[in-house]
Scaffold this active site. Sequence first.
Site, PDB file in Angstrom:
ATOM      1  N   TRP A 103     -17.307  77.216 173.820  1.00  0.00           N
ATOM      2  CA  TRP A 103     -15.701  76.919 173.523  1.00  0.00           C
ATOM      3  C   TRP A 103     -15.213  77.348 175.577  1.00  0.00           C
ATOM      4  CZ3 TRP A 103     -14.825  73.919 170.042  1.00  0.00           C
ATOM      5  CH2 TRP A 103     -14.731  74.174 168.951  1.00  0.00           C
ATOM      6  N   ASP A 172      -8.326  81.266 175.881  1.00  0.00           N
ATOM      7  CA  ASP A 172      -8.217  81.286 174.723  1.00  0.00           C
ATOM      8  C   ASP A 172      -8.352  81.480 174.282  1.00  0.00           C
ATOM      9  OD1 ASP A 172      -8.606  79.860 172.206  1.00  0.00           O
ATOM     10  OD2 ASP A 172     -11.138  78.419 173.428  1.00  0.00           O
ATOM     11  N   LYS A 196      -7.267  79.656 162.113  1.00  0.00           N
ATOM     12  CA  LYS A 196      -8.430  81.152 162.750  1.00  0.00           C
ATOM     13  C   LYS A 196      -7.383  82.192 162.516  1.00  0.00           C
ATOM     14  CE  LYS A 196     -11.344  78.706 165.413  1.00  0.00           C
ATOM     15  NZ  LYS A 196     -11.691  77.690 166.168  1.00  0.00           N
TER      16      LYS A 196
HETATM   17  C1  LIG Z   1     -11.765  77.154 167.358  1.00  0.00           C
HETATM   18  C2  LIG Z   1     -11.831  77.815 168.612  1.00  0.00           C
HETATM   19  C3  LIG Z   1     -11.376  76.412 168.842  1.00  0.00           C
HETATM   20  C4  LIG Z   1     -11.170  75.002 168.934  1.00  0.00           C
HETATM   21  O1  LIG Z   1     -10.095  74.770 168.456  1.00  0.00           O
HETATM   22  P1  LIG Z   1      -9.526  73.617 167.266  1.00  0.00           P
HETATM   23  O2  LIG Z   1      -8.027  73.812 167.637  1.00  0.00           O
HETATM   24  O3  LIG Z   1     -10.410  72.745 166.608  1.00  0.00           O
HETATM   25  O4  LIG Z   1      -8.943  72.813 169.210  1.00  0.00           O
HETATM   26  C5  LIG Z   1     -11.524  76.352 170.666  1.00  0.00           C
HETATM   27  N1  LIG Z   1     -11.877  77.733 170.964  1.00  0.00           N
HETATM   28  C6  LIG Z   1     -12.303  78.905 170.219  1.00  0.00           C
HETATM   29  C7  LIG Z   1     -12.475  80.207 170.667  1.00  0.00           C
HETATM   30  C8  LIG Z   1     -12.307  78.056 169.382  1.00  0.00           C
HETATM   31  O5  LIG Z   1     -12.927  79.948 168.094  1.00  0.00           O
END
Ligand SMILES: *Cc1c(COP(=O)(O)O)cnc(C)c1O
Length: 361
Positions: A103, A172, A196
Amino acid sequence: MGKRIHNFNPGPAALPLPVLEEIQGEFLDYKGSGMSITEVSHRSAWFEEVINDAKVRVKRLLGCGEDYEVLFIQGGASLQFSMVPMNLLPDDQVADYVNTGSWSAKAIKEAQILAKKVRVVASSEDRDFTYIPKNIDFNEDAAYVHITSNNTIRGTQWSRYPDTGTLPLVSDLSSDIMGRPMDLTSFGLIYAGAQKNLGPAGVTLVVIRRDMLDRVPDNLPTMLRYTTFSAKNSMFNTPPCFAIYVVQLVLKWLEETVGGLAKMEKINKEKAALIYNYLDKSDFYRGTADKEDRSMMNVTFRLAEQSLEQIFVEEALANDLGGLKGHRSVGGCRASLYNATVLEAVEALVSFMTDFERRYG
Ligand SMILES: *Cc1c(COP(=O)(O)O)cnc(C)c1O
């Protein structure tokens, strides 16, 4: 009601059962409106209250004051990989990025696509992203420092955020937002796809410090400017109403049922310890992340006999334990223990793992 299984999905992931029941209970007639929340106008008092309450709860849970703005944006965390540099990184400046896995790498790549100047100041690629880099030297002139708080795929997490001095941190938090209390003071912006730890797919939470909004250039398309969302209460156009509504209920659950993020962290630590303690004393299973950096949210592990991994995942599912397959890019197994995953589910998993080891070990 059909049977529900123990859900260890990495995302979209488990939601708190009381929240699902609340949605079900008011789905056809939202608070006497005679309509579903999916049918009312986003300009109606019903939805205005939903989004405003969600914003207040985000601020209260994260302990941030009036100097932060809460935004709801579509496009997932993946769109933030480009919105962050577009909005916060002028072409003549440089941003520092830490690469702790897929990511982070995607965030770096998106900034580069925009021809922005990015410095990768630390990386854990040398050991397959099994740890979090320490003692990083950040550049004094960096426009911001970008990190991935929890590495969903590799099962590592920053237990303490790096000291960046006065440089704004951008992070993030897609897979650990609201999993523990945090001090936002050094953060200029955080973002998290909801699917999540916060709600359903379709909305991304962005919390931005007001002074960062001054950096937003005028020549960006309207829907890609943070200022559009801050000026219009995230409703310049039709927002993802249902997703925001579910997020609001999850935040209410966190505050009123769980009792806040300190309590949530305590439960999360207990869940993670249960499975890590088992992995640590087993020769049959092996955790993949360094002990000091392993994630409370995503427990990644291998079986010593890797050919048994597929059988493990299949038998687990036959025992109502779902979502244990590792990410396709790394293989192995992964148990995602987000906020909504209850202690009993982890107990059931450890009990299954014990039994599986006895039968195949
Ligand atoms: C799942 C995830 C993403 C991607 O998220 P989307 O909403 O599908 O774009 C980005 N960063 C992390 C840390 C993730 O776990």
